[in-house]
Scaffold this motif. Structure first.
Motif, PDB file in Angstrom:
ATOM      1  N   ASN A  82       0.831  -1.207   0.000  1.00 27.15           N
ATOM      2  CA  ASN A  82       0.000   0.000   0.000  1.00 27.15           C
ATOM      3  C   ASN A  82       0.864   1.255   0.000  1.00 27.15           C
ATOM      4  O   ASN A  82       0.530   2.246  -0.647  1.00 27.15           O
ATOM      5  N   GLU A  83       1.953   1.211   0.711  1.00 26.73           N
ATOM      6  CA  GLU A  83       2.855   2.356   0.779  1.00 26.73           C
ATOM      7  C   GLU A  83       3.463   2.665  -0.593  1.00 26.73           C
ATOM      8  O   GLU A  83       3.560   3.821  -0.996  1.00 26.73           O
ATOM      9  N   HIS A  84       3.860   1.632  -1.313  1.00 30.22           N
ATOM     10  CA  HIS A  84       4.513   1.818  -2.604  1.00 30.22           C
ATOM     11  C   HIS A  84       3.548   2.100  -3.749  1.00 30.22           C
ATOM     12  O   HIS A  84       3.921   2.789  -4.709  1.00 30.22           O
ATOM     13  N   PHE A  85       2.336   1.565  -3.666  1.00 30.46           N
ATOM     14  CA  PHE A  85       1.405   1.647  -4.800  1.00 30.46           C
ATOM     15  C   PHE A  85       0.001   2.093  -4.369  1.00 30.46           C
ATOM     16  O   PHE A  85      -0.995   1.635  -4.928  1.00 30.46           O
ATOM     17  N   GLU A  86      -0.057   2.999  -3.432  1.00 32.48           N
ATOM     18  CA  GLU A  86      -1.336   3.465  -2.897  1.00 32.48           C
ATOM     19  C   GLU A  86      -2.229   4.011  -4.007  1.00 32.48           C
ATOM     20  O   GLU A  86      -1.785   4.770  -4.877  1.00 32.48           O
ATOM     21  N   ASN A  87      -3.482   3.589  -3.985  1.00 34.91           N
ATOM     22  CA  ASN A  87      -4.517   4.020  -4.941  1.00 34.91           C
ATOM     23  C   ASN A  87      -4.212   3.638  -6.390  1.00 34.91           C
ATOM     24  O   ASN A  87      -4.790   4.206  -7.307  1.00 34.91           O
ATOM     25  N   GLN A  88      -3.306   2.692  -6.601  1.00 35.39           N
ATOM     26  CA  GLN A  88      -2.970   2.272  -7.954  1.00 35.39           C
ATOM     27  C   GLN A  88      -3.299   0.799  -8.204  1.00 35.39           C
ATOM     28  O   GLN A  88      -2.971   0.280  -9.272  1.00 35.39           O
ATOM     29  N   PHE A  89      -3.931   0.159  -7.247  1.00 35.21           N
ATOM     30  CA  PHE A  89      -4.274  -1.253  -7.406  1.00 35.21           C
ATOM     31  C   PHE A  89      -5.462  -1.603  -6.516  1.00 35.21           C
ATOM     32  O   PHE A  89      -5.793  -0.881  -5.580  1.00 35.21           O
ATOM     33  N   VAL A  90      -6.075  -2.708  -6.848  1.00 41.55           N
ATOM     34  CA  VAL A  90      -7.029  -3.358  -5.957  1.00 41.55           C
ATOM     35  C   VAL A  90      -6.590  -4.802  -5.842  1.00 41.55           C
ATOM     36  O   VAL A  90      -5.984  -5.358  -6.762  1.00 41.55           O
TER      37      VAL A  90
END
Length: 100
Positions: A82-90
């Motif tokens: 989540n830290e590295h790819f926040e709001n870019q994946f589900v």
């Protein structure tokens, strides 16, 4: 034996960066917990979703291994992604049991 499947739909704009991070960092960290005996990373070819869909799969021999992973390791590892790819994946997770 159990199969822990994590399906991830990642934004195309960061997909290459995410894939490298998964292969170089995340999957080795998951395997370093000692709770899984094997893993694989697959790309879904016929996904109806926007973005690119992958499945990260981990095999555990015993339910106790999986439960220990979920309690003691998963929260920190999930926070890292989540830290590295926040709001870019589900992502969604499924636990399956081998039958044959």
């Amino acid at each position: 034996m159990l199969l822990y499947n994590v399906t991830i739909i990642i934004d195309e704009a960061v997909a290459d960066k995410w894939l490298k991070w998964m292969q170089d960092v995340h999957i080795p960290n998951v395997m370093a917990t000692g709770k899984f005996i094997s893993n694989r990373l697959l790309r879904v070819l016929d996904s109806p979703n926007e973005g690119i869909t992958y499945c990260a799969q981990y095999v555990a021999e015993h339910m106790a291994d999986y439960l220990d992973y979920q309690e003691n390791f998963a929260p920190a590892l999930q926070a890292e992604i989540n830290e590295h790819f926040e709001n870019q994946f589900v992502a969604f997770r499924t636990l399956m049991e081998y039958i044959a």
